[in-house]
Design a protein around this motif. Structure first.
Motif, PDB file in Angstrom:
ATOM      1  N   THR A   3     -24.931   2.912  68.232  1.00  0.00           N
ATOM      2  CA  THR A   3     -26.323   3.176  67.868  1.00  0.00           C
ATOM      3  C   THR A   3     -27.160   1.905  67.968  1.00  0.00           C
ATOM      4  O   THR A   3     -26.658   0.808  67.738  1.00  0.00           O
ATOM      5  CB  THR A   3     -26.421   3.775  66.444  1.00  0.00           C
ATOM      6  N   ASP A   4     -28.427   2.085  68.308  1.00  0.00           N
ATOM      7  CA  ASP A   4     -29.364   0.960  68.334  1.00  0.00           C
ATOM      8  C   ASP A   4     -29.982   0.724  66.960  1.00  0.00           C
ATOM      9  O   ASP A   4     -30.632  -0.291  66.748  1.00  0.00           O
ATOM     10  CB  ASP A   4     -30.502   1.224  69.337  1.00  0.00           C
ATOM     11  N   LEU A   5     -29.809   1.682  66.041  1.00  0.00           N
ATOM     12  CA  LEU A   5     -30.336   1.495  64.698  1.00  0.00           C
ATOM     13  C   LEU A   5     -29.565   0.370  64.016  1.00  0.00           C
ATOM     14  O   LEU A   5     -28.388   0.155  64.297  1.00  0.00           O
ATOM     15  CB  LEU A   5     -30.194   2.786  63.887  1.00  0.00           C
ATOM     16  N   LYS A   6     -30.261  -0.326  63.123  1.00  0.00           N
ATOM     17  CA  LYS A   6     -29.656  -1.450  62.434  1.00  0.00           C
ATOM     18  C   LYS A   6     -29.843  -1.310  60.927  1.00  0.00           C
ATOM     19  O   LYS A   6     -30.752  -0.617  60.472  1.00  0.00           O
ATOM     20  CB  LYS A   6     -30.297  -2.764  62.889  1.00  0.00           C
ATOM     21  N   VAL A   7     -29.013  -2.008  60.180  1.00  0.00           N
ATOM     22  CA  VAL A   7     -29.190  -2.073  58.732  1.00  0.00           C
ATOM     23  C   VAL A   7     -30.584  -2.644  58.480  1.00  0.00           C
ATOM     24  O   VAL A   7     -30.994  -3.608  59.124  1.00  0.00           O
ATOM     25  CB  VAL A   7     -28.094  -2.955  58.097  1.00  0.00           C
ATOM     26  N   GLY A   8     -31.311  -2.017  57.564  1.00  0.00           N
ATOM     27  CA  GLY A   8     -32.678  -2.441  57.257  1.00  0.00           C
ATOM     28  C   GLY A   8     -33.722  -1.565  57.927  1.00  0.00           C
ATOM     29  O   GLY A   8     -34.867  -1.522  57.486  1.00  0.00           O
ATOM     30  N   ASP A   9     -33.331  -0.842  58.989  1.00  0.00           N
ATOM     31  CA  ASP A   9     -34.262   0.076  59.650  1.00  0.00           C
ATOM     32  C   ASP A   9     -34.511   1.284  58.749  1.00  0.00           C
ATOM     33  O   ASP A   9     -33.642   1.675  57.962  1.00  0.00           O
ATOM     34  CB  ASP A   9     -33.685   0.597  60.979  1.00  0.00           C
ATOM     35  N   THR A  10     -35.680   1.884  58.900  1.00  0.00           N
ATOM     36  CA  THR A  10     -35.948   3.153  58.226  1.00  0.00           C
ATOM     37  C   THR A  10     -35.170   4.232  58.961  1.00  0.00           C
ATOM     38  O   THR A  10     -35.237   4.330  60.191  1.00  0.00           O
ATOM     39  CB  THR A  10     -37.453   3.468  58.243  1.00  0.00           C
ATOM     40  N   ALA A  11     -34.418   5.012  58.214  1.00  0.00           N
ATOM     41  CA  ALA A  11     -33.619   6.084  58.820  1.00  0.00           C
ATOM     42  C   ALA A  11     -34.550   7.183  59.338  1.00  0.00           C
ATOM     43  O   ALA A  11     -35.527   7.527  58.666  1.00  0.00           O
ATOM     44  CB  ALA A  11     -32.654   6.656  57.798  1.00  0.00           C
ATOM     45  N   PRO A  12     -34.261   7.722  60.515  1.00  0.00           N
ATOM     46  CA  PRO A  12     -35.080   8.831  61.013  1.00  0.00           C
ATOM     47  C   PRO A  12     -34.988  10.026  60.053  1.00  0.00           C
ATOM     48  O   PRO A  12     -33.886  10.365  59.593  1.00  0.00           O
ATOM     49  CB  PRO A  12     -34.436   9.179  62.356  1.00  0.00           C
ATOM     50  N   ASN A  13     -36.128  10.631  59.762  1.00  0.00           N
ATOM     51  CA  ASN A  13     -36.091  11.818  58.906  1.00  0.00           C
ATOM     52  C   ASN A  13     -35.440  12.942  59.694  1.00  0.00           C
ATOM     53  O   ASN A  13     -35.416  12.928  60.922  1.00  0.00           O
ATOM     54  CB  ASN A  13     -37.493  12.208  58.440  1.00  0.00           C
ATOM     55  N   ALA A 104     -32.275  10.809  67.763  1.00  0.00           N
ATOM     56  CA  ALA A 104     -33.040   9.918  66.879  1.00  0.00           C
ATOM     57  C   ALA A 104     -32.118   8.900  66.202  1.00  0.00           C
ATOM     58  O   ALA A 104     -32.499   7.750  66.010  1.00  0.00           O
ATOM     59  CB  ALA A 104     -33.795  10.728  65.829  1.00  0.00           C
ATOM     60  N   TYR A 105     -30.904   9.328  65.864  1.00  0.00           N
ATOM     61  CA  TYR A 105     -29.925   8.425  65.263  1.00  0.00           C
ATOM     62  C   TYR A 105     -29.134   7.672  66.325  1.00  0.00           C
ATOM     63  O   TYR A 105     -28.294   6.847  65.994  1.00  0.00           O
ATOM     64  CB  TYR A 105     -28.980   9.193  64.325  1.00  0.00           C
ATOM     65  N   ASP A 106     -29.409   7.986  67.558  1.00  0.00           N
ATOM     66  CA  ASP A 106     -28.774   7.307  68.697  1.00  0.00           C
ATOM     67  C   ASP A 106     -27.251   7.411  68.641  1.00  0.00           C
ATOM     68  O   ASP A 106     -26.543   6.449  68.904  1.00  0.00           O
ATOM     69  CB  ASP A 106     -29.232   5.841  68.765  1.00  0.00           C
ATOM     70  N   VAL A 107     -26.761   8.602  68.310  1.00  0.00           N
ATOM     71  CA  VAL A 107     -25.315   8.817  68.259  1.00  0.00           C
ATOM     72  C   VAL A 107     -24.833   9.746  69.377  1.00  0.00           C
ATOM     73  O   VAL A 107     -23.634   9.994  69.497  1.00  0.00           O
ATOM     74  CB  VAL A 107     -24.841   9.379  66.892  1.00  0.00           C
ATOM     75  N   ILE A 128     -28.605   1.220  54.853  1.00  0.00           N
ATOM     76  CA  ILE A 128     -27.966   0.105  54.154  1.00  0.00           C
ATOM     77  C   ILE A 128     -26.584  -0.212  54.738  1.00  0.00           C
ATOM     78  O   ILE A 128     -26.034  -1.268  54.462  1.00  0.00           O
ATOM     79  CB  ILE A 128     -27.892   0.341  52.631  1.00  0.00           C
ATOM     80  N   LYS A 129     -26.031   0.707  55.515  1.00  0.00           N
ATOM     81  CA  LYS A 129     -24.760   0.440  56.205  1.00  0.00           C
ATOM     82  C   LYS A 129     -24.595   1.447  57.330  1.00  0.00           C
ATOM     83  O   LYS A 129     -24.980   2.603  57.192  1.00  0.00           O
ATOM     84  CB  LYS A 129     -23.577   0.555  55.227  1.00  0.00           C
ATOM     85  N   ILE A 130     -24.013   0.986  58.419  1.00  0.00           N
ATOM     86  CA  ILE A 130     -23.630   1.859  59.527  1.00  0.00           C
ATOM     87  C   ILE A 130     -22.150   1.613  59.778  1.00  0.00           C
ATOM     88  O   ILE A 130     -21.748   0.488  60.072  1.00  0.00           O
ATOM     89  CB  ILE A 130     -24.445   1.556  60.810  1.00  0.00           C
ATOM     90  N   ASP A 131     -21.349   2.644  59.616  1.00  0.00           N
ATOM     91  CA  ASP A 131     -19.908   2.521  59.800  1.00  0.00           C
ATOM     92  C   ASP A 131     -19.502   3.244  61.084  1.00  0.00           C
ATOM     93  O   ASP A 131     -19.626   4.459  61.184  1.00  0.00           O
ATOM     94  CB  ASP A 131     -19.179   3.117  58.592  1.00  0.00           C
ATOM     95  N   GLU A 132     -19.045   2.468  62.061  1.00  0.00           N
ATOM     96  CA  GLU A 132     -18.620   3.040  63.341  1.00  0.00           C
ATOM     97  C   GLU A 132     -17.107   3.017  63.484  1.00  0.00           C
ATOM     98  O   GLU A 132     -16.565   3.396  64.518  1.00  0.00           O
ATOM     99  CB  GLU A 132     -19.254   2.264  64.497  1.00  0.00           C
ATOM    100  N   ASP A 133     -16.423   2.565  62.445  1.00  0.00           N
ATOM    101  CA  ASP A 133     -14.974   2.456  62.478  1.00  0.00           C
ATOM    102  C   ASP A 133     -14.398   3.438  61.457  1.00  0.00           C
ATOM    103  O   ASP A 133     -13.952   3.048  60.381  1.00  0.00           O
ATOM    104  CB  ASP A 133     -14.552   1.010  62.165  1.00  0.00           C
ATOM    105  N   ILE A 134     -14.459   4.721  61.795  1.00  0.00           N
ATOM    106  CA  ILE A 134     -14.077   5.773  60.855  1.00  0.00           C
ATOM    107  C   ILE A 134     -12.596   6.103  61.009  1.00  0.00           C
ATOM    108  O   ILE A 134     -12.123   6.377  62.107  1.00  0.00           O
ATOM    109  CB  ILE A 134     -14.901   7.070  61.121  1.00  0.00           C
ATOM    110  N   ASN A 135     -11.885   6.084  59.889  1.00  0.00           N
ATOM    111  CA  ASN A 135     -10.504   6.545  59.864  1.00  0.00           C
ATOM    112  C   ASN A 135     -10.547   7.944  59.252  1.00  0.00           C
ATOM    113  O   ASN A 135     -10.660   8.098  58.032  1.00  0.00           O
ATOM    114  CB  ASN A 135      -9.651   5.590  59.032  1.00  0.00           C
ATOM    115  N   ALA A 136     -10.494   8.971  60.094  1.00  0.00           N
ATOM    116  CA  ALA A 136     -10.706  10.352  59.651  1.00  0.00           C
ATOM    117  C   ALA A 136      -9.860  10.768  58.444  1.00  0.00           C
ATOM    118  O   ALA A 136     -10.399  11.334  57.491  1.00  0.00           O
ATOM    119  CB  ALA A 136     -10.512  11.316  60.823  1.00  0.00           C
ATOM    120  N   PRO A 137      -8.554  10.484  58.427  1.00  0.00           N
ATOM    121  CA  PRO A 137      -7.752  10.946  57.277  1.00  0.00           C
ATOM    122  C   PRO A 137      -8.135  10.318  55.943  1.00  0.00           C
ATOM    123  O   PRO A 137      -7.830  10.872  54.894  1.00  0.00           O
ATOM    124  CB  PRO A 137      -6.306  10.570  57.665  1.00  0.00           C
ATOM    125  N   THR A 138      -8.775   9.148  55.957  1.00  0.00           N
ATOM    126  CA  THR A 138      -9.159   8.489  54.701  1.00  0.00           C
ATOM    127  C   THR A 138     -10.678   8.380  54.563  1.00  0.00           C
ATOM    128  O   THR A 138     -11.179   7.524  53.829  1.00  0.00           O
ATOM    129  CB  THR A 138      -8.540   7.074  54.604  1.00  0.00           C
TER     130      THR A 138
END
Length: 156
Positions: A3-13, A104-107, A128-138
């Motif tokens: 995503t091009d969105l960054k921490v501190g950006d206003t989240a798209p409604n 809008a979330y660039d995903v 406040i955070k973007i997590d792109e390293d998701i461990n699905a089982p946890t």
């Protein structure tokens, strides 16, 4: 980076329909709760099933915080309703079949589904955070740990 969105950006409604038939929008939570928006690629696939199952089984860990969590995909509502029913999802699963919000979330990725990215949106509507390293089982434990790390207050 997915995503091009960054921490501190206003989240798209957003205003998306959920598997419970209701519409959910970011603005409903402004000033009230942190919103965790977990994008996932496709209903009824292995990784997404593991992620959803984690949120169902361990969602109580997230509910300890003043936060609401939901999953979102570009699947049709019917596909997500089937998925939610099979997994006994007790949280909103949002459908974005037009892919407008995913864009809008660039995903939206090259195969035209959402990448697995979780956004943490503060009460002020800022990311406040973007997590792109998701461990699905946890996923649930990881979300709770992130809420703790971000200093999100506990629920009453």
């Amino acid at each position: 980076m997915a995503t091009d969105l960054k921490v501190g950006d206003t989240a798209p409604n957003f205003r998306l329909q959920s598997t419970d038939g209701n519409f959910y929008q970011l603005s409903d939570y402004l000033g009230k709760q942190t919103l965790v928006l977990a994008w996932y690629p496709m209903a009824n696939t292995r990784g997404c099933t593991l992620e959803c199952r984690s949120l169902v089984q361990k969602g109580h860990l997230i509910r300890e915080y003043n936060a609401v969590y939901m999953m979102a995909s570009v699947d049709d509502l019917e596909d997500n309703q089937d998925f939610a029913k099979k997994q006994k999802a007790d949280f909103p699963m949002l459908s974005d079949p037009t892919k407008e919000i995913a864009k809008a979330y660039d995903v939206l990725n090259f195969v035209r589904v959402a990448s697995r990215v979780t956004f943490y949106i503060g009460k002020d509507g800022k990311i406040i955070k973007i997590d792109e390293d998701i461990n699905a089982p946890t996923a649930a434990e990881d979300i709770a740990a992130n809420l703790e790390q971000l200093g999100i207050e506990k629920s009453d």
